[in-house]
Motif scaffolding. Sequence first.
Motif, mmCIF file in Angstrom:
data_model
loop_
_atom_site.group_PDB
_atom_site.id
_atom_site.type_symbol
_atom_site.label_atom_id
_atom_site.label_comp_id
_atom_site.label_asym_id
_atom_site.label_seq_id
_atom_site.Cartn_x
_atom_site.Cartn_y
_atom_site.Cartn_z
ATOM 1 N N GLU A 142 0.866 -1.276 0.190
ATOM 2 C CA GLU A 142 -0.140 0.129 -0.046
ATOM 3 C C GLU A 142 0.921 1.255 -0.168
ATOM 4 O OE1 GLU A 142 -1.857 -3.029 2.555
ATOM 5 O OE2 GLU A 142 -0.034 -2.535 2.396
ATOM 6 N N GLN A 143 0.339 2.376 -0.666
ATOM 7 C CA GLN A 143 1.122 3.414 -0.793
ATOM 8 C C GLN A 143 1.514 4.312 0.416
ATOM 9 O OE1 GLN A 143 1.893 5.362 -3.653
ATOM 10 N NE2 GLN A 143 2.962 6.749 -2.422
ATOM 11 N N PHE A 144 0.748 4.012 1.686
ATOM 12 C CA PHE A 144 1.022 4.582 2.876
ATOM 13 C C PHE A 144 2.475 3.871 3.226
ATOM 14 C CE2 PHE A 144 -1.841 1.149 4.375
ATOM 15 C CZ PHE A 144 -1.109 0.536 5.698
ATOM 16 N N ARG A 145 2.666 3.044 2.948
ATOM 17 C CA ARG A 145 4.123 2.129 3.594
ATOM 18 C C ARG A 145 5.263 2.575 2.691
ATOM 19 N NH1 ARG A 145 2.271 -2.043 6.772
ATOM 20 N NH2 ARG A 145 0.186 -3.016 6.264
ATOM 21 N N HIS A 146 5.062 3.391 1.721
ATOM 22 C CA HIS A 146 6.343 3.652 0.966
ATOM 23 C C HIS A 146 7.396 4.766 1.385
ATOM 24 C CE1 HIS A 146 3.986 2.459 -3.005
ATOM 25 N NE2 HIS A 146 3.984 1.451 -1.995
ATOM 26 N N GLU A 147 7.012 5.215 2.669
ATOM 27 C CA GLU A 147 8.023 6.085 3.259
ATOM 28 C C GLU A 147 8.318 5.655 4.609
ATOM 29 O OE1 GLU A 147 8.886 10.732 3.783
ATOM 30 O OE2 GLU A 147 7.496 10.414 2.318
ATOM 31 N N SER A 148 9.614 5.775 4.772
ATOM 32 C CA SER A 148 10.029 5.587 6.368
ATOM 33 C C SER A 148 10.667 6.851 6.633
ATOM 34 C CB SER A 148 11.198 4.396 6.454
ATOM 35 O OG SER A 148 11.824 4.274 7.535
ATOM 36 N N VAL A 149 10.100 7.155 8.063
ATOM 37 C CA VAL A 149 10.546 8.472 8.627
ATOM 38 C C VAL A 149 12.186 8.029 9.346
ATOM 39 C CG1 VAL A 149 8.508 9.489 8.944
ATOM 40 C CG2 VAL A 149 9.464 8.103 10.714
ATOM 41 N N LEU A 150 12.184 6.808 9.447
ATOM 42 C CA LEU A 150 13.450 6.216 10.084
ATOM 43 C C LEU A 150 14.641 6.011 9.185
ATOM 44 C CD1 LEU A 150 11.752 3.736 12.417
ATOM 45 C CD2 LEU A 150 12.095 5.823 12.864
ATOM 46 N N ALA A 151 14.354 5.680 8.127
ATOM 47 C CA ALA A 151 15.486 5.219 7.088
ATOM 48 C C ALA A 151 16.381 6.070 6.976
ATOM 49 C CB ALA A 151 14.706 4.867 5.758
ATOM 50 N N PRO A 152 16.455 7.547 6.869
ATOM 51 C CA PRO A 152 17.299 8.480 6.545
ATOM 52 C C PRO A 152 18.527 8.425 7.666
ATOM 53 C CG PRO A 152 15.239 9.562 6.083
ATOM 54 C CD PRO A 152 14.992 8.230 6.789
ATOM 55 N N LEU A 153 18.325 7.795 8.812
ATOM 56 C CA LEU A 153 19.122 7.811 9.981
ATOM 57 C C LEU A 153 19.827 6.495 9.957
ATOM 58 C CD1 LEU A 153 16.764 9.107 12.762
ATOM 59 C CD2 LEU A 153 18.577 10.506 11.382
ATOM 60 N N ALA A 154 19.326 5.411 9.312
ATOM 61 C CA ALA A 154 19.853 4.157 9.332
ATOM 62 C C ALA A 154 21.023 3.795 8.321
ATOM 63 C CB ALA A 154 18.837 3.088 8.523
ATOM 64 N N THR A 155 21.950 3.015 8.972
ATOM 65 C CA THR A 155 23.233 2.782 8.399
ATOM 66 C C THR A 155 22.978 1.966 6.936
ATOM 67 O OG1 THR A 155 24.346 2.446 10.149
ATOM 68 C CG2 THR A 155 25.375 1.727 8.303
ATOM 69 N N GLY A 156 21.581 1.368 6.851
ATOM 70 C CA GLY A 156 21.078 0.859 5.659
ATOM 71 C C GLY A 156 19.883 0.294 5.917
ATOM 72 N N VAL A 157 19.254 -0.060 4.791
ATOM 73 C CA VAL A 157 17.799 -0.585 4.774
ATOM 74 C C VAL A 157 17.701 -1.734 3.962
ATOM 75 C CG1 VAL A 157 15.254 -0.040 4.452
ATOM 76 C CG2 VAL A 157 16.808 1.714 5.195
ATOM 77 N N ILE A 158 16.952 -2.676 4.486
ATOM 78 C CA ILE A 158 16.823 -4.079 3.935
ATOM 79 C C ILE A 158 15.105 -4.475 3.767
ATOM 80 C CG2 ILE A 158 17.357 -6.831 3.597
ATOM 81 C CD1 ILE A 158 20.154 -6.053 5.047
ATOM 82 N N VAL A 159 14.807 -4.451 2.640
ATOM 83 C CA VAL A 159 13.194 -4.984 2.588
ATOM 84 C C VAL A 159 13.099 -5.997 1.776
ATOM 85 C CG1 VAL A 159 12.739 -2.302 3.140
ATOM 86 C CG2 VAL A 159 12.823 -3.264 0.736
ATOM 87 N N GLY A 160 11.933 -6.639 1.847
ATOM 88 C CA GLY A 160 11.554 -7.800 0.857
ATOM 89 C C GLY A 160 12.117 -9.084 0.865
ATOM 90 N N LEU A 161 13.006 -9.388 1.709
ATOM 91 C CA LEU A 161 13.396 -10.658 1.597
ATOM 92 C C LEU A 161 13.536 -11.435 2.841
ATOM 93 C CD1 LEU A 161 17.208 -9.059 0.773
ATOM 94 C CD2 LEU A 161 15.795 -10.175 -0.747
ATOM 95 N N GLY A 162 12.419 -11.009 3.619
ATOM 96 C CA GLY A 162 11.761 -12.033 4.301
ATOM 97 C C GLY A 162 12.848 -12.291 5.708
ATOM 98 N N ALA A 163 12.881 -13.387 6.347
ATOM 99 C CA ALA A 163 13.743 -13.599 7.397
ATOM 100 C C ALA A 163 15.118 -13.659 7.185
ATOM 101 C CB ALA A 163 13.354 -14.779 8.178
#
Length: 144
Positions: free
Chosen positions: A107-128
């Motif tokens: 869903e569109q409302f999930r398309h932005e993370s307010v946290l991601a700009p602070l993270a060292t990296g982001v991993i999505v969509g690869l399950g466990a």
Amino acid sequence: MDELLLMNGPNLGILGKREVEVYGTSTLADIEALVAAEVAGRGWRVTSVQHDCEGELIRTLQDSYDTVGAIINPGALMIAGWSLRDALANYPRPWIEVHLSNVWAREQFRHESVLAPLATGVIVGLGADGYRLAAQALLHQIPA
């Protein structure tokens, strides 16, 4: 022994039962074991916490400044977890944001993370497996 924080947010305590077509069949205990096995060679111990309340996550984070780093799945708090964002801005170690599902394919409302700009990296969509990859990334980011 060094400690790695594995922090999971709202609704992640019911992994393995929660919308398995989206989040998979791995339980949080399975993920904890996966991460622990990945970092054991470095002598790191995993401290795993899951809270459905943003305030408890913040308290955990503030009590964990002495950890070597963190893997954080904030769940839906990625969308509007501004207090958690403020706490993460002060966390003094590298951390990776992880999401089991591909949030941009949802869903569109999930398309932005307010946290991601602070993270060292982001991993999505690869399950466990995303947690395992986050652990590997931190092993490379943090000097032995």
